[in-house]
Design a protein around this motif. Sequence first.
Motif, PDB file in Angstrom:
ATOM      1  N   GLN A   1       0.829  -1.213   0.000  1.00  0.00           N
ATOM      2  CA  GLN A   1       0.000   0.000   0.000  1.00  0.00           C
ATOM      3  C   GLN A   1       0.858   1.255   0.000  1.00  0.00           C
ATOM      4  O   GLN A   1       0.472   2.275  -0.551  1.00  0.00           O
ATOM      5  CB  GLN A   1      -0.976  -0.013   1.180  1.00  0.00           C
ATOM      6  CG  GLN A   1      -0.373   0.146   2.555  1.00  0.00           C
ATOM      7  CD  GLN A   1      -0.075   1.572   2.954  1.00  0.00           C
ATOM      8  OE1 GLN A   1      -0.812   2.486   2.601  1.00  0.00           O
ATOM      9  NE2 GLN A   1       1.023   1.764   3.676  1.00  0.00           N
TER      10      GLN A   1
ATOM     11  N   SER B   1      -7.644  -3.201   7.631  1.00  0.00           N
ATOM     12  CA  SER B   1      -8.332  -3.829   6.503  1.00  0.00           C
ATOM     13  C   SER B   1      -9.398  -2.909   5.928  1.00  0.00           C
ATOM     14  O   SER B   1      -9.561  -2.808   4.703  1.00  0.00           O
ATOM     15  CB  SER B   1      -8.962  -5.158   6.943  1.00  0.00           C
ATOM     16  OG  SER B   1      -7.966  -6.099   7.288  1.00  0.00           O
TER      17      SER B   1
ATOM     18  N   ILE C   1      -9.601  -0.933   1.987  1.00  0.00           N
ATOM     19  CA  ILE C   1     -10.740  -1.041   1.072  1.00  0.00           C
ATOM     20  C   ILE C   1     -11.313   0.330   0.737  1.00  0.00           C
ATOM     21  O   ILE C   1     -11.828   0.568  -0.364  1.00  0.00           O
ATOM     22  CB  ILE C   1     -11.845  -1.929   1.686  1.00  0.00           C
ATOM     23  CG1 ILE C   1     -11.308  -3.355   1.880  1.00  0.00           C
ATOM     24  CG2 ILE C   1     -13.078  -1.961   0.816  1.00  0.00           C
ATOM     25  CD1 ILE C   1     -10.889  -4.045   0.608  1.00  0.00           C
TER      26      ILE C   1
ATOM     27  N   THR D   1     -12.280   3.803  -2.857  1.00  0.00           N
ATOM     28  CA  THR D   1     -13.687   4.198  -2.820  1.00  0.00           C
ATOM     29  C   THR D   1     -13.843   5.707  -2.705  1.00  0.00           C
ATOM     30  O   THR D   1     -14.741   6.310  -3.298  1.00  0.00           O
ATOM     31  CB  THR D   1     -14.406   3.510  -1.640  1.00  0.00           C
ATOM     32  OG1 THR D   1     -14.219   2.095  -1.732  1.00  0.00           O
ATOM     33  CG2 THR D   1     -15.892   3.818  -1.652  1.00  0.00           C
TER      34      THR D   1
ATOM     35  N   TYR E   1      -9.234  -1.998  -8.231  1.00  0.00           N
ATOM     36  CA  TYR E   1      -9.443  -2.279  -6.810  1.00  0.00           C
ATOM     37  C   TYR E   1      -8.567  -3.418  -6.290  1.00  0.00           C
ATOM     38  O   TYR E   1      -8.327  -3.515  -5.092  1.00  0.00           O
ATOM     39  CB  TYR E   1     -10.909  -2.660  -6.554  1.00  0.00           C
ATOM     40  CG  TYR E   1     -11.861  -1.506  -6.612  1.00  0.00           C
ATOM     41  CD1 TYR E   1     -12.238  -0.826  -5.458  1.00  0.00           C
ATOM     42  CD2 TYR E   1     -12.407  -1.083  -7.817  1.00  0.00           C
ATOM     43  CE1 TYR E   1     -13.114   0.240  -5.500  1.00  0.00           C
ATOM     44  CE2 TYR E   1     -13.299  -0.007  -7.884  1.00  0.00           C
ATOM     45  CZ  TYR E   1     -13.641   0.644  -6.726  1.00  0.00           C
ATOM     46  OH  TYR E   1     -14.511   1.702  -6.778  1.00  0.00           O
TER      47      TYR E   1
ATOM     48  N   VAL F   1      -7.293  -4.652  -2.447  1.00  0.00           N
ATOM     49  CA  VAL F   1      -7.882  -5.819  -1.795  1.00  0.00           C
ATOM     50  C   VAL F   1      -6.794  -6.780  -1.312  1.00  0.00           C
ATOM     51  O   VAL F   1      -6.889  -7.344  -0.217  1.00  0.00           O
ATOM     52  CB  VAL F   1      -8.844  -6.546  -2.760  1.00  0.00           C
ATOM     53  CG1 VAL F   1      -9.333  -7.859  -2.142  1.00  0.00           C
ATOM     54  CG2 VAL F   1     -10.036  -5.651  -3.103  1.00  0.00           C
TER      55      VAL F   1
ATOM     56  N   SER G   1      -5.311  -5.868   2.009  1.00  0.00           N
ATOM     57  CA  SER G   1      -6.351  -6.032   3.020  1.00  0.00           C
ATOM     58  C   SER G   1      -6.476  -7.493   3.430  1.00  0.00           C
ATOM     59  O   SER G   1      -6.572  -7.821   4.622  1.00  0.00           O
ATOM     60  CB  SER G   1      -7.691  -5.517   2.479  1.00  0.00           C
ATOM     61  OG  SER G   1      -8.725  -5.725   3.427  1.00  0.00           O
TER      62      SER G   1
END
Length: 432
Positions: free
Chosen positions: A25, A82, A86, A90, A158, A162, A165
């Motif tokens: 990340q 987590s 996500i 978004t 995405y 994910v 996460s």
Amino acid sequence: MLQVIRSAWPLLLGIILLMVGNGLQGSLMGIRGGIEQFSTIELSVITSAYFVGFLFGSRTAPGLIRRVGHVRVFAALGSFISAVLILYPTITEPWAWVLLRVLFGFSFSGVYVTAESWLNNSSTNENRGKALSLYMIVQMVGIMVSQALLNVADPAGYVLFVIPSVLVSLSFAPILLSVTPTPEFDTTKAMNLRALYNTSPTGIVGMFLMGFAFSALFGMASVYGTAAGMSVAEISIFVTAIFFGGLVLQFPIGWMSDRMDRRKLILFAGVGGALGSLLGLAFGGSFEMILVAGFILGGVSNPLYALIIAYTNDYLPRDDMAAASGALIFVNGLGAIAGPILTGWLMGNLGPPGFWVFLAANFTLFVAYVAYRMTQRVSLYEGEGDYDAVTYAPLTPSATPIAVEAAQEFYADNAPPEQDIAASQEERVDRQ
């Protein structure tokens, strides 16, 4: 080493999964931010937000653990991590990412504090140094593995959010389901910053400047790569080179630190960082030279963190070593918060070369200060020839107070007799 692996393998497995998730990340932020057309200064603030959360978390997590216990804190903060991963794709707004990064840094710091306290509890005075070495290796390997995962999916989608996460969620299983008992938890009251500065000015100033360097390398490398027009594969290789350098050179520098004047070694490492930065600045158009520069910078920045701690401990009585850890981490954290913002400001004004300009200026200032201090104090390592420095323990700049306190325990256990330290300090006074 094998004894440490046998007793702590569930914890080490969980940590490597955590580091893969965090490393993925971290690089993804710079790449996805570029896709979303965030400005360089916006990305620098987003990067800085992680270190704000991390510093705050490292200071508050111990209190949370004492109140509700290791397992609850570990599970709760893991859920936050987590969820944040996500939410990134978004809500693709800079302000939202700043808030999410603060929460992410806070949560990861708390998870590290919990995991490191378990690791410290599973080690003994005899194998604590080996446990710290293994922990550092696991961290580095996890981050390097994570960079390969950048290439498995489109960063505009995405999937890459994910994956970390899921990895973070999976990391809790081997730790929470192991039979390792929950450790007793306590932390040492931090030493006053002024008192530590009076003991070792180089330690305080050096840790602050290393916070600059680490946060720029860890947080802004992918931002630089995106601004410089690198592909995702090239960015992943560049970040890997930085951490590979830290892994490869950590132990040779540590070996040398126990056998020579640590101030000279700190100075030489700082010169290496300055030369590596200038190499990247001069040959920024060559990807191969950028990799060499990244390897050099990572190779000196990570060991310098542990080297400065070891150097500071050389001037401290055993009873003060653990207390000094909190002050050193706090100063390093302040530098880590400011580093990305200054780097982003320079990149906003100078373009991608601003990344190298910041690092070159930082290491040049570091070298100048260390050289100045060498004229102000007689070396602790030269003269009578009867002083043995404390043994070097490997650490990374992402270590929390628990890992640093564990290292301080290792230092205290391996320090020369108290009377030798006191005698050395009385005989070697400052030149004013």
